[in-house]
Design a protein around this motif. Sequence first.
Motif, short mmCIF file in Angstrom:
data_model
loop_
_atom_site.label_atom_id
_atom_site.label_comp_id
_atom_site.label_asym_id
_atom_site.label_seq_id
_atom_site.Cartn_x
_atom_site.Cartn_y
_atom_site.Cartn_z
N ILE A 1 0.93 -1.14 0.02
CA ILE A 1 0.14 -0.14 -0.09
C ILE A 1 0.89 1.20 -0.07
O ILE A 1 0.54 2.10 -0.79
CB ILE A 1 -1.05 -0.06 1.06
N TRP A 2 1.82 1.36 0.71
CA TRP A 2 2.87 2.38 0.87
C TRP A 2 3.69 2.77 -0.43
O TRP A 2 3.58 3.72 -0.99
CB TRP A 2 3.67 2.37 2.06
N LEU A 3 3.83 1.64 -0.96
CA LEU A 3 4.58 1.46 -2.33
C LEU A 3 3.78 2.10 -3.45
O LEU A 3 4.26 3.10 -4.13
CB LEU A 3 5.07 0.32 -2.88
N ILE A 4 2.43 1.64 -3.43
CA ILE A 4 1.57 2.42 -4.20
C ILE A 4 1.33 3.97 -4.08
O ILE A 4 1.33 4.73 -5.06
CB ILE A 4 0.31 1.57 -4.18
N SER B 1 -4.64 3.96 -3.28
CA SER B 1 -4.60 2.44 -2.53
C SER B 1 -5.72 2.04 -2.02
O SER B 1 -6.13 1.09 -1.41
CB SER B 1 -3.53 2.39 -1.36
N GLU B 2 -6.96 3.19 -2.41
CA GLU B 2 -8.46 2.90 -1.92
C GLU B 2 -8.67 1.54 -2.36
O GLU B 2 -8.33 1.28 -3.36
CB GLU B 2 -9.13 3.92 -2.23
N GLY B 3 -9.47 0.98 -1.69
CA GLY B 3 -9.93 -0.27 -1.71
C GLY B 3 -9.26 -1.56 -1.50
O GLY B 3 -9.45 -2.65 -1.48
N LEU B 4 -7.86 -1.41 -1.08
CA LEU B 4 -7.03 -2.41 -0.91
C LEU B 4 -7.25 -2.52 0.92
O LEU B 4 -6.95 -1.27 1.45
CB LEU B 4 -5.72 -1.96 -1.20
N SER B 5 -7.32 -3.85 1.45
CA SER B 5 -7.30 -4.02 2.73
C SER B 5 -6.03 -4.12 3.52
O SER B 5 -5.16 -4.83 2.91
CB SER B 5 -8.22 -5.11 3.27
N VAL B 6 -5.70 -3.47 4.29
CA VAL B 6 -4.49 -3.56 5.23
C VAL B 6 -4.34 -5.05 5.95
O VAL B 6 -3.24 -5.63 6.12
CB VAL B 6 -4.16 -2.32 6.25
N ASN C 1 -5.59 7.94 3.27
CA ASN C 1 -5.35 6.41 3.97
C ASN C 1 -6.63 5.62 3.51
O ASN C 1 -7.37 5.99 2.67
CB ASN C 1 -5.41 6.77 5.39
N GLN C 2 -6.53 4.49 4.05
CA GLN C 2 -7.56 3.39 3.73
C GLN C 2 -9.12 3.85 4.10
O GLN C 2 -10.09 3.29 3.50
CB GLN C 2 -7.45 2.04 4.48
N ALA C 3 -9.31 4.91 5.00
CA ALA C 3 -10.58 5.34 5.28
C ALA C 3 -10.90 6.36 4.26
O ALA C 3 -12.18 7.13 4.49
CB ALA C 3 -10.63 5.77 6.63
N GLY C 4 -9.81 6.88 3.31
CA GLY C 4 -10.21 8.05 2.52
C GLY C 4 -9.68 9.40 3.13
O GLY C 4 -9.97 10.24 2.28
N GLU D 1 -0.39 14.39 4.05
CA GLU D 1 0.72 14.65 2.90
C GLU D 1 1.95 14.23 4.05
O GLU D 1 1.90 14.54 5.44
CB GLU D 1 0.85 16.04 2.88
N SER D 2 2.65 13.42 3.89
CA SER D 2 4.08 13.16 4.47
C SER D 2 5.34 13.24 3.28
O SER D 2 4.98 13.01 2.30
CB SER D 2 3.77 11.84 5.05
#
Length: 156
Positions: free
Chosen positions: A46-49, A56-61, A102-105, A109-110
Amino acid sequence: MQTIRNMFAHLDWANRRILEALQAAPANEVGHSVKLFRHVLQAERIWLIRLRGESSEGLSVWSDDTDLANCAALIEANGSGFAAWLDAIPEARLNDPIAYRNQAGAPFESTARDILTHIALHGQYHRGQVNAALRAGGLEPSPVDYILYARLNENA
């Protein structure tokens, strides 16, 4: 930049060692450990994406997938993906902000440097949990400390 490259070479080495430890253990005794390890690998993905500027939305951690062949495939994809990404980014760009959700949308920024540091630390934390679970189950954990990696690779 060399420190970050070393961290990611260690990350790949440590992932491979944990995979070997899980493969050597009886499958019926490592389900939780495999799920935790799968989480590490999926988070890396996910972080690579995100680093690539993709969604990365839609991908589960988290996943219930305990197939070690899938873990091995993620290790290969993540390792080559991070190597290519690190080869392509100039060191001067490591402090540039990267926008992502993030996965919650929620938007964030980092800097690339902070994201890369997080990835390395996150994986080491959870690999420690996997090793603790293996030991608690009477199974053989795999040493994955950075200093061991450095000693083994000092002449490489």
